[in-house]
Design a protein around this motif. Sequence first.
Motif, PDB file in Angstrom:
ATOM      1  N   VAL A  24      41.215  47.576  41.806  1.00 41.01           N
ATOM      2  CA  VAL A  24      41.690  48.117  42.862  1.00 41.01           C
ATOM      3  C   VAL A  24      41.396  47.562  44.119  1.00 41.01           C
ATOM      4  O   VAL A  24      40.055  47.329  44.374  1.00 41.01           O
ATOM      5  CB  VAL A  24      41.221  49.843  42.972  1.00 41.01           C
ATOM      6  N   GLY A  25      42.140  46.840  45.108  1.00 40.59           N
ATOM      7  CA  GLY A  25      41.619  46.036  45.974  1.00 40.59           C
ATOM      8  C   GLY A  25      41.585  44.533  45.606  1.00 40.59           C
ATOM      9  O   GLY A  25      41.775  44.228  44.326  1.00 40.59           O
ATOM     10  N   ALA A  26      41.217  43.451  46.471  1.00 40.44           N
ATOM     11  CA  ALA A  26      41.150  42.124  45.963  1.00 40.44           C
ATOM     12  C   ALA A  26      42.311  41.723  44.998  1.00 40.44           C
ATOM     13  O   ALA A  26      42.021  40.894  44.272  1.00 40.44           O
ATOM     14  CB  ALA A  26      39.764  42.007  45.228  1.00 40.44           C
ATOM     15  N   GLY A  27      43.364  41.659  45.625  1.00 36.40           N
ATOM     16  CA  GLY A  27      44.572  41.261  45.078  1.00 36.40           C
ATOM     17  C   GLY A  27      45.027  42.167  43.600  1.00 36.40           C
ATOM     18  O   GLY A  27      46.153  41.683  43.326  1.00 36.40           O
ATOM     19  N   GLY A  28      44.337  43.130  43.543  1.00 37.04           N
ATOM     20  CA  GLY A  28      45.003  44.193  42.389  1.00 37.04           C
ATOM     21  C   GLY A  28      45.627  45.183  43.135  1.00 37.04           C
ATOM     22  O   GLY A  28      46.625  45.007  43.842  1.00 37.04           O
TER      23      GLY A  28
END
Length: 200
Positions: free
Chosen positions: A49-53
């Motif tokens: 979740v976050g960082a391109g996810g």
Amino acid sequence: MNIHGIVVAAGSGARFGASKGTVVLGGRALWEWGRDALLAGGAASVVVVGAGGLEGGLRRRDSVARGLAAVPYGASHVLVHDAARPLVTPSLVRRVIDRLAVGDADGVVPAIPVRDTIKRVDGESVVETVERSALVAVQTPQGFLLESLRAAHAADDNDASDDALLIEWWGGTVVMVPGEESNLKITYAGDLSIAEALLP
């Protein structure tokens, strides 16, 4: 057990000075270290979740909730890990999973003893010294019965510093396993240098 993982990499990184989703350690993003440790330790899959996810939420619990919604059908347990702890080891992941397998708790947290003297303060004034023998510092990954963590998230909308606190508020049972001193949290820029020195 059918256990899956969530790596939360959506924090703003205000104290660090940059989004932790973009921070690199040893040539790899922080979240990659955590994802790979969860997989090596026994998770069948990992949602980032976050960082391109997946897009993160406004609060940590909102980001975790989005991860919970993406956990594959048929999962029975979930590990929630902070991307800011890149030095987590597969052996610690397995320790959490093994304790979950006992089946007598809704959640399992790794923790280490508090070594420093702890004092409660009001401004610059010391109010009292806190007895530390019953205190521990809690880490991630934290493991949960998936249905229990989903129920705890649905029970109220209060923010929490970790998911174990949501389980506590919900009335569930949380137990502890030994954590690892090296499983430090990258909070400030200087912590990155310490983590680099500890890389295997």
